[in-house]
Design a protein around this motif. Structure first.
Motif, PDB file in Angstrom:
ATOM      1  N   PRO A   1       0.841  -1.196   0.000  1.00 49.36           N
ATOM      2  CA  PRO A   1       0.000   0.000   0.000  1.00 49.36           C
ATOM      3  C   PRO A   1       0.879   1.250   0.000  1.00 49.36           C
ATOM      4  O   PRO A   1       1.902   1.297   0.681  1.00 49.36           O
ATOM      5  CB  PRO A   1      -0.787  -0.107   1.307  1.00 49.36           C
TER       6      PRO A   1
ATOM      7  N   TRP B   1     -10.269   1.383 -12.656  1.00 51.37           N
ATOM      8  CA  TRP B   1      -9.519   1.908 -11.499  1.00 51.37           C
ATOM      9  C   TRP B   1      -9.133   3.353 -11.840  1.00 51.37           C
ATOM     10  O   TRP B   1      -8.192   3.581 -12.607  1.00 51.37           O
ATOM     11  CB  TRP B   1      -8.284   1.049 -11.218  1.00 51.37           C
TER      12      TRP B   1
ATOM     13  N   ASP C   1      -5.721   8.540  -9.072  1.00 49.34           N
ATOM     14  CA  ASP C   1      -5.832   9.490  -7.956  1.00 49.34           C
ATOM     15  C   ASP C   1      -5.517  10.906  -8.421  1.00 49.34           C
ATOM     16  O   ASP C   1      -5.986  11.873  -7.839  1.00 49.34           O
ATOM     17  CB  ASP C   1      -4.873   9.077  -6.823  1.00 49.34           C
TER      18      ASP C   1
ATOM     19  N   TRP D   1      -1.664   6.610  -9.675  1.00 53.52           N
ATOM     20  CA  TRP D   1      -2.468   5.804  -8.755  1.00 53.52           C
ATOM     21  C   TRP D   1      -1.617   5.533  -7.511  1.00 53.52           C
ATOM     22  O   TRP D   1      -0.404   5.314  -7.621  1.00 53.52           O
ATOM     23  CB  TRP D   1      -2.824   4.447  -9.359  1.00 53.52           C
TER      24      TRP D   1
ATOM     25  N   PRO E   1      -3.952   1.150  -2.935  1.00 53.98           N
ATOM     26  CA  PRO E   1      -4.691   1.256  -1.668  1.00 53.98           C
ATOM     27  C   PRO E   1      -4.557   0.005  -0.811  1.00 53.98           C
ATOM     28  O   PRO E   1      -4.533  -1.116  -1.332  1.00 53.98           O
ATOM     29  CB  PRO E   1      -6.147   1.419  -2.137  1.00 53.98           C
TER      30      PRO E   1
ATOM     31  N   GLN F   1     -15.240  -1.718  -0.384  1.00 55.47           N
ATOM     32  CA  GLN F   1     -14.135  -1.042  -1.073  1.00 55.47           C
ATOM     33  C   GLN F   1     -14.094  -1.418  -2.546  1.00 55.47           C
ATOM     34  O   GLN F   1     -14.136  -2.591  -2.911  1.00 55.47           O
ATOM     35  CB  GLN F   1     -12.811  -1.439  -0.398  1.00 55.47           C
TER      36      GLN F   1
ATOM     37  N   PHE G   1     -11.379  -0.480  -5.296  1.00 55.90           N
ATOM     38  CA  PHE G   1     -10.085   0.194  -5.454  1.00 55.90           C
ATOM     39  C   PHE G   1      -9.896   1.177  -4.288  1.00 55.90           C
ATOM     40  O   PHE G   1      -9.976   0.750  -3.154  1.00 55.90           O
ATOM     41  CB  PHE G   1      -9.962   0.856  -6.827  1.00 55.90           C
ATOM     42  N   GLN G   2      -9.735   2.495  -4.568  1.00 57.26           N
ATOM     43  CA  GLN G   2      -9.486   3.440  -3.469  1.00 57.26           C
ATOM     44  C   GLN G   2     -10.795   4.037  -2.911  1.00 57.26           C
ATOM     45  O   GLN G   2     -10.753   4.797  -1.951  1.00 57.26           O
ATOM     46  CB  GLN G   2      -8.541   4.559  -3.907  1.00 57.26           C
ATOM     47  N   LYS G   3     -11.910   3.704  -3.517  1.00 63.20           N
ATOM     48  CA  LYS G   3     -13.188   4.302  -3.096  1.00 63.20           C
ATOM     49  C   LYS G   3     -13.872   3.428  -2.047  1.00 63.20           C
ATOM     50  O   LYS G   3     -13.916   2.203  -2.190  1.00 63.20           O
ATOM     51  CB  LYS G   3     -14.140   4.457  -4.288  1.00 63.20           C
TER      52      LYS G   3
ATOM     53  N   GLU H   1     -12.440   7.472   1.226  1.00 62.33           N
ATOM     54  CA  GLU H   1     -11.464   6.798   0.369  1.00 62.33           C
ATOM     55  C   GLU H   1     -10.230   6.382   1.138  1.00 62.33           C
ATOM     56  O   GLU H   1      -9.994   6.810   2.264  1.00 62.33           O
ATOM     57  CB  GLU H   1     -11.107   7.628  -0.857  1.00 62.33           C
ATOM     58  N   VAL H   2      -9.432   5.535   0.478  1.00 61.50           N
ATOM     59  CA  VAL H   2      -8.192   5.056   1.073  1.00 61.50           C
ATOM     60  C   VAL H   2      -7.068   5.373   0.094  1.00 61.50           C
ATOM     61  O   VAL H   2      -7.183   5.134  -1.106  1.00 61.50           O
ATOM     62  CB  VAL H   2      -8.292   3.553   1.445  1.00 61.50           C
ATOM     63  N   ARG H   3      -6.016   6.016   0.622  1.00 53.45           N
ATOM     64  CA  ARG H   3      -4.871   6.403  -0.196  1.00 53.45           C
ATOM     65  C   ARG H   3      -3.647   5.771   0.453  1.00 53.45           C
ATOM     66  O   ARG H   3      -3.210   6.236   1.516  1.00 53.45           O
ATOM     67  CB  ARG H   3      -4.789   7.939  -0.184  1.00 53.45           C
TER      68      ARG H   3
END
Ligand SMILES: C[S@@+](CC[C@H](N)C(=O)[O-])C[C@H]1O[C@@H](n2cnc3c(N)ncnc32)[C@H](O)[C@@H]1O
Length: 284
Positions: free
Chosen positions: A161, A175, A178, A191, A194, A218, A220-222, A238-240
């Motif tokens: 990650p 996907w 970002d 990108w 995540p 989840q 992807f990142q959303k 979201e997850v970064r």
């Protein structure tokens, strides 16, 4: 003509030059200059590769791609399909990173790495990008084709990650990037791999009795999902890399969570109305 078709057609006639150059360049050793390499290999735009032809990324876009990925001294950059090695060389020369180029026809890039004096930081290996282990990278650069990006996607999604992936021109299907950067030099997309935070989490206030449950779905990142037993949706979620963010409202209590996945916990700062406190989330 569509970009990918043009990209494919731009070549096909210079393999001979590459092979002749390859033999000539066996002789090139220490003291080799960029001109020596270019004389020996005579690479030409559109030169055949395994799954995609060689078309170099222009210099300003190379810089922009590496800036988007925030490449720095501690990074290990892998350029998958390295061409003449220019992205790997720039990662070392301009940004101080170590770099590996994976290239089906590596001789030109190997010669230029020596000529540019970056062989302490850059390695170009002969290999197939679909068979080479690039999991050690924390930055991956691509200038391939949409279908090749898509074929690499499952491997990329299993990387650490926070790994940054920058692609010249081509996307990763559904996907979404970002960040996007489009200019007259061309387009580049970033990108951030995540972490997997899907599932049911219980967040407990570290110094207090408050707690809440969030069920995270989840893509992807959303993130989407519901809070507690009610039907309140989380938003702006979201997850970064390992960083997680979300908001939700229950009645007139508005909650914002900003946290980081550490092992199997999320340590978070949670602001409920105006009060901020530390919460720890565990997954069940
Ligand atoms: C469009 S060029 C990009 C070169 C470089 N990354 C740049 O942006 O300037 C794609 C390169 O990928 C190489 N390539 C194509 N398929 C490959 C494969 N399966 N494994 C390794 N290299 C490959 C080609 O030889 C070509 O040099």
């Amino acid at each position: 003509m569509p970009m990918s078709t043009r990209h494919r057609l731009q070549c096909a006639w210079s393999l001979g030059l590459l092979l002749v150059g390859g033999v000539a360049a066996q002789a090139l050793g220490a003291g080799t200059s960029r001109e020596d390499c270019e004389k020996s290999y005579k690479p030409s735009t559109g030169q055949p590769g395994k799954d995609v032809v060689w078309v170099p990324t222009n210099d300003p876009l190379v810089t922009r791609m590496l800036e988007m990925a925030q490449v720095g001294k501690g990074d290990l950059v892998y350029d998958l399909g390295a061409g003449d090695g220019k992205i790997a060389i720039a990662a070392a020369k301009q940004f101080g990173a170590r770099a590996v180029g994976v290239e089906y026809n590596p001789e030109m890039a190997q010669c230029l790495v020596r000529a540019e004096g970056v062989d302490d930081k850059v390695k170009v290996i002969q290999g197939d990008i679909f068979e080479t282990d690039f999991s050690a990278a924390n930055v991956v650069t691509l200038y391939l084709l949409p279908e090749l990006n898509l074929k690499l996607r499952p491997t990329i999604l299993k990387m650490k990650p926070g790994t940054r992936v920058v692609s010249h021109s081509f996307l990763m299907d559904d996907w979404r990037p970002d960040e996007s950067s489009v200019s007259s030099d061309g387009s580049a997309y970033l990108w951030i791999v995540p972490a997997d935070v899907s599932g049911k989490w219980t967040f407990k206030q570290q110094r207090g009795n408050d707690s809440f449950d969030v069920n995270l779905v989840q893509t992807f990142q959303k993130l989407s999902g519901k809070v507690g037993k009610g039907s309140d949706d989380i938003t702006n979620a979201e997850v970064r890399g390992n960083q997680v963010e979300m908001m939700f409202s229950e009645g007139d209590v508005h909650t914002r969570l900003k946290g980081e996945l550490k092992g199997n916990r999320i340590e978070a700062q949670v602001t409920r109305n105006d009060a901020t406190a530390t919460y720890v989330g565990t997954r069940s």
